[in-house]
Design a protein around this motif. Structure first.
Motif, PDB file in Angstrom:
ATOM      1  N   VAL A   1      38.546  70.155 100.626  1.00 52.82           N
ATOM      2  CA  VAL A   1      39.809  70.239  99.883  1.00 52.82           C
ATOM      3  C   VAL A   1      40.478  71.578 100.165  1.00 52.82           C
ATOM      4  O   VAL A   1      41.670  71.640 100.472  1.00 52.82           O
ATOM      5  CB  VAL A   1      39.581  70.049  98.355  1.00 52.82           C
ATOM      6  N   THR A   2      39.705  72.662 100.100  1.00 53.50           N
ATOM      7  CA  THR A   2      40.231  74.008 100.354  1.00 53.50           C
ATOM      8  C   THR A   2      40.819  74.124 101.757  1.00 53.50           C
ATOM      9  O   THR A   2      41.854  74.764 101.955  1.00 53.50           O
ATOM     10  CB  THR A   2      39.118  75.062 100.171  1.00 53.50           C
ATOM     11  N   LYS A   3      40.195  73.476 102.734  1.00 51.41           N
ATOM     12  CA  LYS A   3      40.667  73.517 104.121  1.00 51.41           C
ATOM     13  C   LYS A   3      41.833  72.567 104.375  1.00 51.41           C
ATOM     14  O   LYS A   3      42.373  72.523 105.473  1.00 51.41           O
ATOM     15  CB  LYS A   3      39.517  73.198 105.076  1.00 51.41           C
ATOM     16  N   GLY A   4      42.228  71.797 103.361  1.00 54.07           N
ATOM     17  CA  GLY A   4      43.369  70.897 103.495  1.00 54.07           C
ATOM     18  C   GLY A   4      43.078  69.625 104.282  1.00 54.07           C
ATOM     19  O   GLY A   4      43.995  68.982 104.782  1.00 54.07           O
TER      20      GLY A   4
ATOM     21  N   ILE B   1      41.001  66.988 102.997  1.00 54.52           N
ATOM     22  CA  ILE B   1      41.028  65.879 102.049  1.00 54.52           C
ATOM     23  C   ILE B   1      41.713  66.335 100.769  1.00 54.52           C
ATOM     24  O   ILE B   1      41.855  67.539 100.525  1.00 54.52           O
ATOM     25  CB  ILE B   1      39.613  65.339 101.712  1.00 54.52           C
ATOM     26  N   GLU B   2      42.113  65.362  99.963  1.00 54.64           N
ATOM     27  CA  GLU B   2      42.584  65.674  98.618  1.00 54.64           C
ATOM     28  C   GLU B   2      41.687  64.929  97.641  1.00 54.64           C
ATOM     29  O   GLU B   2      41.165  63.855  97.955  1.00 54.64           O
ATOM     30  CB  GLU B   2      44.045  65.291  98.416  1.00 54.64           C
ATOM     31  N   ALA B   3      41.473  65.550  96.509  1.00 54.96           N
ATOM     32  CA  ALA B   3      40.665  64.950  95.453  1.00 54.96           C
ATOM     33  C   ALA B   3      41.549  64.793  94.229  1.00 54.96           C
ATOM     34  O   ALA B   3      42.242  65.736  93.839  1.00 54.96           O
ATOM     35  CB  ALA B   3      39.465  65.827  95.137  1.00 54.96           C
ATOM     36  N   LYS B   4      41.522  63.613  93.651  1.00 53.76           N
ATOM     37  CA  LYS B   4      42.294  63.352  92.444  1.00 53.76           C
ATOM     38  C   LYS B   4      41.359  62.841  91.367  1.00 53.76           C
ATOM     39  O   LYS B   4      40.550  61.952  91.609  1.00 53.76           O
ATOM     40  CB  LYS B   4      43.377  62.309  92.709  1.00 53.76           C
ATOM     41  N   ARG B   5      41.490  63.430  90.190  1.00 50.04           N
ATOM     42  CA  ARG B   5      40.694  62.958  89.068  1.00 50.04           C
ATOM     43  C   ARG B   5      41.437  61.804  88.423  1.00 50.04           C
ATOM     44  O   ARG B   5      42.588  61.915  88.056  1.00 50.04           O
ATOM     45  CB  ARG B   5      40.463  64.063  88.046  1.00 50.04           C
ATOM     46  N   GLY B   6      40.756  60.699  88.312  1.00 49.32           N
ATOM     47  CA  GLY B   6      41.344  59.517  87.714  1.00 49.32           C
ATOM     48  C   GLY B   6      40.615  59.117  86.453  1.00 49.32           C
ATOM     49  O   GLY B   6      39.758  59.837  85.949  1.00 49.32           O
ATOM     50  N   ARG B   7      40.947  57.970  85.986  1.00 49.21           N
ATOM     51  CA  ARG B   7      40.368  57.451  84.751  1.00 49.21           C
ATOM     52  C   ARG B   7      38.850  57.273  84.859  1.00 49.21           C
ATOM     53  O   ARG B   7      38.121  57.437  83.895  1.00 49.21           O
ATOM     54  CB  ARG B   7      41.032  56.117  84.449  1.00 49.21           C
ATOM     55  N   TYR B   8      38.382  56.894  86.035  1.00 51.01           N
ATOM     56  CA  TYR B   8      36.958  56.585  86.218  1.00 51.01           C
ATOM     57  C   TYR B   8      36.233  57.566  87.110  1.00 51.01           C
ATOM     58  O   TYR B   8      35.176  57.263  87.649  1.00 51.01           O
ATOM     59  CB  TYR B   8      36.830  55.162  86.786  1.00 51.01           C
ATOM     60  N   GLY B   9      36.787  58.741  87.317  1.00 50.36           N
ATOM     61  CA  GLY B   9      36.148  59.741  88.167  1.00 50.36           C
ATOM     62  C   GLY B   9      37.111  60.195  89.260  1.00 50.36           C
ATOM     63  O   GLY B   9      38.295  59.918  89.216  1.00 50.36           O
ATOM     64  N   LYS B  10      36.580  60.884  90.237  1.00 50.43           N
ATOM     65  CA  LYS B  10      37.412  61.406  91.332  1.00 50.43           C
ATOM     66  C   LYS B  10      37.545  60.391  92.444  1.00 50.43           C
ATOM     67  O   LYS B  10      36.660  59.600  92.712  1.00 50.43           O
ATOM     68  CB  LYS B  10      36.806  62.692  91.900  1.00 50.43           C
ATOM     69  N   SER B  11      38.701  60.475  93.105  1.00 53.80           N
ATOM     70  CA  SER B  11      38.901  59.718  94.343  1.00 53.80           C
ATOM     71  C   SER B  11      39.218  60.729  95.430  1.00 53.80           C
ATOM     72  O   SER B  11      39.733  61.809  95.166  1.00 53.80           O
ATOM     73  CB  SER B  11      40.039  58.696  94.186  1.00 53.80           C
ATOM     74  N   TYR B  12      38.905  60.352  96.662  1.00 51.67           N
ATOM     75  CA  TYR B  12      39.097  61.249  97.800  1.00 51.67           C
ATOM     76  C   TYR B  12      39.910  60.528  98.868  1.00 51.67           C
ATOM     77  O   TYR B  12      39.752  59.338  99.079  1.00 51.67           O
ATOM     78  CB  TYR B  12      37.741  61.678  98.381  1.00 51.67           C
ATOM     79  N   LYS B  13      40.764  61.284  99.533  1.00 48.64           N
ATOM     80  CA  LYS B  13      41.586  60.731 100.587  1.00 48.64           C
ATOM     81  C   LYS B  13      41.767  61.779 101.678  1.00 48.64           C
ATOM     82  O   LYS B  13      42.002  62.950 101.389  1.00 48.64           O
ATOM     83  CB  LYS B  13      42.948  60.312 100.031  1.00 48.64           C
ATOM     84  N   VAL B  14      41.641  61.371 102.935  1.00 50.69           N
ATOM     85  CA  VAL B  14      41.851  62.280 104.057  1.00 50.69           C
ATOM     86  C   VAL B  14      43.344  62.485 104.241  1.00 50.69           C
ATOM     87  O   VAL B  14      44.117  61.514 104.256  1.00 50.69           O
ATOM     88  CB  VAL B  14      41.218  61.724 105.357  1.00 50.69           C
ATOM     89  N   ILE B  15      43.772  63.736 104.362  1.00 52.50           N
ATOM     90  CA  ILE B  15      45.205  64.046 104.478  1.00 52.50           C
ATOM     91  C   ILE B  15      45.551  64.811 105.745  1.00 52.50           C
ATOM     92  O   ILE B  15      46.645  65.304 105.888  1.00 52.50           O
ATOM     93  CB  ILE B  15      45.723  64.824 103.244  1.00 52.50           C
ATOM     94  N   LEU B  16      44.606  64.911 106.665  1.00 49.46           N
ATOM     95  CA  LEU B  16      44.831  65.633 107.921  1.00 49.46           C
ATOM     96  C   LEU B  16      46.274  65.929 108.084  1.00 49.46           C
ATOM     97  O   LEU B  16      46.912  66.363 108.805  1.00 49.46           O
ATOM     98  CB  LEU B  16      44.306  64.847 109.106  1.00 49.46           C
TER      99      LEU B  16
END
Length: 92
Positions: free
Chosen positions: A72-75, A77-92
């Motif tokens: 996340v710090t290196k940009g 992936i992004e992490a989003k906290r949702g209703r049921y925990g975190k989700s992760y997505k690659v954002i290259l």
């Protein structure tokens, strides 16, 4: 079911690791495998628990937590906290 879970004719599947990620010297092998696993979900966000990542890669959950924070710090992936925990997505 993700692309990585479907398997092919031979009964196994693959984790996509982009060459740009594979060649980065600042990323650990675990970092690269995490990016590939997240990408295996395609355009969708990955909702796997850190425990699942840790089990799949044979490392402790705390190590996965540290590596995800680093990505996340290196940009990468992004992490989003949702209703049921975190989700992760690659954002290259």
């Amino acid at each position: 079911m993700s692309a990585a879970d479907k398997g092919g004719k031979l009964g196994f599947s693959f984790i996509p690791i982009p060459v740009a990620i594979y060649q980065r010297k600042d990323l650990t092998l675990i970092d690269k495998m995490l990016v590939g696993r997240i990408l295996s979900f395609g355009a969708a966000s990955c909702f796997l628990a850190q425990e699942t990542f840790a089990d799949e890669l044979g490392v402790h959950r705390q190590h996965i937590n540290e590596r995800l924070k680093s990505l996340v710090t290196k940009g990468i992936i992004e992490a989003k906290r949702g209703r049921y925990g975190k989700s992760y997505k690659v954002i290259l």
